[in-house]
Design a protein around this motif. Structure first.
Motif, mmCIF file in Angstrom:
data_model
loop_
_atom_site.group_PDB
_atom_site.id
_atom_site.type_symbol
_atom_site.label_atom_id
_atom_site.label_comp_id
_atom_site.label_asym_id
_atom_site.label_seq_id
_atom_site.Cartn_x
_atom_site.Cartn_y
_atom_site.Cartn_z
ATOM 1 N N TYR A 1 0.834 -1.363 -0.199
ATOM 2 C CA TYR A 1 0.014 0.412 -0.280
ATOM 3 C C TYR A 1 1.100 1.241 0.000
ATOM 4 C CZ TYR A 1 1.484 -0.400 4.821
ATOM 5 O OH TYR A 1 2.092 -1.211 5.918
ATOM 6 N N ASP A 2 0.303 2.205 -0.422
ATOM 7 C CA ASP A 2 0.639 3.758 -0.480
ATOM 8 C C ASP A 2 0.573 4.442 0.595
ATOM 9 O OD1 ASP A 2 2.459 6.344 -1.584
ATOM 10 O OD2 ASP A 2 0.781 6.427 -2.852
ATOM 11 N N ARG A 3 1.463 4.568 2.207
ATOM 12 C CA ARG A 3 1.699 5.476 2.812
ATOM 13 C C ARG A 3 2.115 6.766 3.140
ATOM 14 N NH1 ARG A 3 3.171 3.388 8.112
ATOM 15 N NH2 ARG A 3 4.234 1.454 7.592
ATOM 16 N N LYS A 4 1.854 7.622 0.895
ATOM 17 C CA LYS A 4 1.464 9.107 0.404
ATOM 18 C C LYS A 4 -0.245 9.017 0.361
ATOM 19 C CE LYS A 4 5.915 9.613 -0.258
ATOM 20 N NZ LYS A 4 7.039 10.065 -1.394
ATOM 21 N N SER A 5 -1.114 8.608 0.327
ATOM 22 C CA SER A 5 -2.355 8.263 -0.433
ATOM 23 C C SER A 5 -3.277 8.523 0.806
ATOM 24 C CB SER A 5 -2.953 6.895 -0.620
ATOM 25 O OG SER A 5 -2.968 5.973 0.660
ATOM 26 N N THR A 6 -4.111 9.399 -0.069
ATOM 27 C CA THR A 6 -5.357 10.377 0.559
ATOM 28 C C THR A 6 -7.056 9.888 0.874
ATOM 29 O OG1 THR A 6 -5.926 12.067 -1.488
ATOM 30 C CG2 THR A 6 -3.847 12.319 0.157
ATOM 31 N N GLY A 7 -7.839 10.230 2.270
ATOM 32 C CA GLY A 7 -8.802 10.008 1.453
ATOM 33 C C GLY A 7 -9.225 8.963 2.301
ATOM 34 N N MET A 8 -10.641 8.445 2.722
ATOM 35 C CA MET A 8 -11.024 7.114 3.048
ATOM 36 C C MET A 8 -10.975 5.807 3.624
ATOM 37 S SD MET A 8 -15.075 8.136 3.624
ATOM 38 C CE MET A 8 -15.051 9.558 4.114
ATOM 39 N N PHE A 9 -10.096 5.641 2.466
ATOM 40 C CA PHE A 9 -9.969 3.942 1.860
ATOM 41 C C PHE A 9 -8.133 3.414 1.702
ATOM 42 C CE2 PHE A 9 -14.080 5.742 0.105
ATOM 43 C CZ PHE A 9 -14.381 4.709 1.122
ATOM 44 N N VAL A 10 -8.831 2.954 2.475
ATOM 45 C CA VAL A 10 -6.502 2.114 1.850
ATOM 46 C C VAL A 10 -7.021 1.100 0.903
ATOM 47 C CG1 VAL A 10 -4.870 0.608 2.895
ATOM 48 C CG2 VAL A 10 -5.809 2.216 4.309
ATOM 49 N N TRP A 11 -6.126 1.258 -0.414
ATOM 50 C CA TRP A 11 -6.242 0.822 -1.955
ATOM 51 C C TRP A 11 -4.890 -0.292 -1.325
ATOM 52 C CZ3 TRP A 11 -9.400 -0.096 -5.378
ATOM 53 C CH2 TRP A 11 -8.509 -0.833 -6.779
ATOM 54 N N ALA A 12 -4.964 -1.200 -1.508
ATOM 55 C CA ALA A 12 -3.898 -2.169 -1.384
ATOM 56 C C ALA A 12 -3.637 -3.292 -2.568
ATOM 57 C CB ALA A 12 -3.898 -2.567 -0.517
ATOM 58 N N LYS A 13 -2.509 -3.858 -2.904
ATOM 59 C CA LYS A 13 -1.681 -4.663 -4.118
ATOM 60 C C LYS A 13 -1.944 -6.006 -3.164
ATOM 61 C CE LYS A 13 0.771 -4.847 -7.920
ATOM 62 N NZ LYS A 13 1.815 -4.376 -9.114
ATOM 63 N N VAL A 14 -2.510 -7.070 -4.115
ATOM 64 C CA VAL A 14 -2.931 -8.198 -2.825
ATOM 65 C C VAL A 14 -1.447 -8.920 -3.116
ATOM 66 C CG1 VAL A 14 -5.150 -8.473 -3.396
ATOM 67 C CG2 VAL A 14 -3.872 -9.105 -4.732
ATOM 68 N N PRO A 15 -0.966 -10.199 -2.437
ATOM 69 C CA PRO A 15 0.364 -10.951 -3.243
ATOM 70 C C PRO A 15 0.067 -10.848 -4.480
ATOM 71 C CG PRO A 15 -0.516 -10.707 -0.853
ATOM 72 C CD PRO A 15 -1.814 -10.558 -1.843
ATOM 73 N N LYS A 16 1.816 -11.391 -5.194
ATOM 74 C CA LYS A 16 1.666 -12.465 -6.773
ATOM 75 C C LYS A 16 1.211 -13.354 -6.038
ATOM 76 C CE LYS A 16 5.492 -12.771 -9.363
ATOM 77 N NZ LYS A 16 6.726 -12.727 -10.238
ATOM 78 N N GLY A 17 0.429 -13.870 -6.897
ATOM 79 C CA GLY A 17 -0.349 -15.650 -7.596
ATOM 80 C C GLY A 17 -1.652 -15.578 -6.337
ATOM 81 N N LYS A 18 -1.978 -14.295 -6.291
ATOM 82 C CA LYS A 18 -3.185 -14.162 -5.059
ATOM 83 C C LYS A 18 -4.151 -12.945 -5.908
ATOM 84 C CE LYS A 18 -2.804 -16.841 -1.215
ATOM 85 N NZ LYS A 18 -2.892 -17.156 -0.349
ATOM 86 N N ASN A 19 -5.436 -13.278 -5.695
ATOM 87 C CA ASN A 19 -6.684 -12.742 -6.506
ATOM 88 C C ASN A 19 -7.338 -11.992 -5.700
ATOM 89 O OD1 ASN A 19 -8.742 -13.007 -6.467
ATOM 90 N ND2 ASN A 19 -7.479 -15.409 -8.733
ATOM 91 N N GLU A 20 -8.251 -10.415 -6.087
ATOM 92 C CA GLU A 20 -8.569 -9.732 -5.370
ATOM 93 C C GLU A 20 -10.449 -10.680 -4.727
ATOM 94 O OE1 GLU A 20 -10.271 -9.170 -9.594
ATOM 95 O OE2 GLU A 20 -8.372 -9.349 -8.528
#
Length: 382
Positions: free
Chosen positions: A315-334
């Motif tokens: 995840y990006d610690r510089k992001s804004t807003g009321m959500f956390v947008w996170a990239k899932v581990p390699k080999g898995k999907n959302e």
């Protein structure tokens, strides 16, 4: 008797959260202790003086009758003053500010005011799903432009220029961006204004997350030449914890707003007087309100980051807003991860593909949940 639905509905699905929250409610009714980290509905209350304002207004004479389609002059003045104070944007409260029953309403009104069948609309991918669904409802054509992590979730103008722009009439932008939390930059807004002028496109910035965990709120209207090609939507929902009140606004060129009012005045009969009075009180709150709210969201975000760490997400610690947008581990999907959390740990989050194909490989967490609930999620997945 079976009545065939309108053709416009053949290209529009029920809103994702409308469907998914129905399933979540069913799971809860079965006894499942679901914790909802999926939707961005503020869980904290508005300030006491804002609640007092709406209550006191309800006892005033004529408070319960029809109201002006343009809202109270005092409300428009408060909105104009709010923009001058926070964005250094000077708008005329008489004709450059139009209150809305939530900015979501404005998305439909703007589209109905300017789009004909066969017109095209530039829509961000990933982005708020309503941009595409409303475009389909008015029988215009969505043209998706890519936002990618490697480009800070900002448009690639070289790629957009290669698209067929001959029928494009309107472009949706949304900074701070939902779902990724990208803040947007001064340079980006300047490029967008130049692009819109070049192609004679109406630019609409949807700006409801201006003040949530964002140290430098921006409006596209603060940049030179913006009023010639751009309007801006904003909302009191997230900033002042009054999402259910449905108070938003659109600001910008008077002639553009006049056309939007032509649609709006045929769709509703004015905003409730008490809500307008409460909104005025909210718009006049001191800066300490946002500081207090952000201190709460900051603590919650840190806990959600801890959840991401447990799941192996980036995840990006510089992001804004009321959500956390996170990239899932390699080999898995959302979808795997969101289903795993819902059905194994009774935790509802949102898979990134809800927001478009470029959401593949990402998940979204809401910060609209009390700290103890987020800590409970941490315990469950540990």
């Amino acid at each position: 008797m079976k009545i065939e639905v309108a053709n416009r509905l053949k290209h529009v699905e029920e809103y994702y959260f409308s469907k998914k929250l129905r399933e979540v409610r069913e799971l809860i009714s079965e006894g499942k202790p679901i914790i909802n980290l999926g939707i961005g509905s503020p869980d904290m209350s508005p300030p006491k003086n804002v609640l007092e304002a709406i209550c006191e207004a309800s006892y005033q004479e004529n408070a319960h009758g029809y109201q002006s389609y343009q809202g109270l002059p005092e409300l428009r003045k408060a909105m104009a003053s709010f923009y001058l104070k926070n964005f250094n944007v000077d708008v005329n409260f008489n004709d450059e500010v139009l209150p809305l029953m939530g900015s979501k309403e404005g998305i439909l009104h703007i589209s109905m005011a300017f789009l004909n069948e066969g017109d095209a609309v530039l829509i961000p991918n990933p982005g708020y799903p309503t941009y595409a669904s409303v475009t389909n409802l008015v029988q215009a054509s969505p043209v998706f432009y890519d936002l990618r992590e490697e480009n800070n979730w900002e448009p690639d103008f070289e790629a957009i220029e290669k698209l067929d722009l001959s029928k494009v009439k309107l472009m949706w932008i949304n900074y701070p961006h939902m779902p990724t939390g990208a803040a947007g930059s001064d340079d980006l807004f300047k490029k967008l204004i130049s692009f819109a002028k070049k192609h004679q496109i109406l630019l609409v910035n949807d700006n409801p997350y201006s003040f949530v965990l964002n140290q430098k709120p921006k409006s596209i209207l603060q940049f030179e030449g913006a009023k010639e090609v751009a309007i801006e939507l904003n909302s009191l929902s997230k900033t002042f914890n009054i999402a259910g009140w449905r108070v938003g606004m659109v600001l910008g060129n008077a002639e553009v707003l006049k056309s939007i009012l032509q649609v709006k005045s045929n769709m509703d009969s004015g905003m409730y007087f008490g809500i307008q009075k409460g909104a005025i009180a909210a718009l006049n709150l001191p800066d300490s309100w946002n500081i207090e709210m952000n201190s709460v969201y900051e603590k919650r975000r840190q806990l959600v980051w801890n959840i991401c760490d447990k799941l192996g997400c980036l995840y990006d610690r510089k992001s804004t807003g009321m959500f956390v947008w996170a990239k899932v581990p390699k080999g898995k999907n959302e979808n795997e991860i969101s289903d795993y959390l819902l059905y194994k740990h009774d935790v509802f989050i949102t898979p990134g593909t809800v927001f478009g194909s470029n959401g593949e490989g990402y998940i979204r967490f809401s910060l609209c949940v009390k700290e103890e609930k987020i800590e409970e999620v941490l315990k469950r997945i540990s």
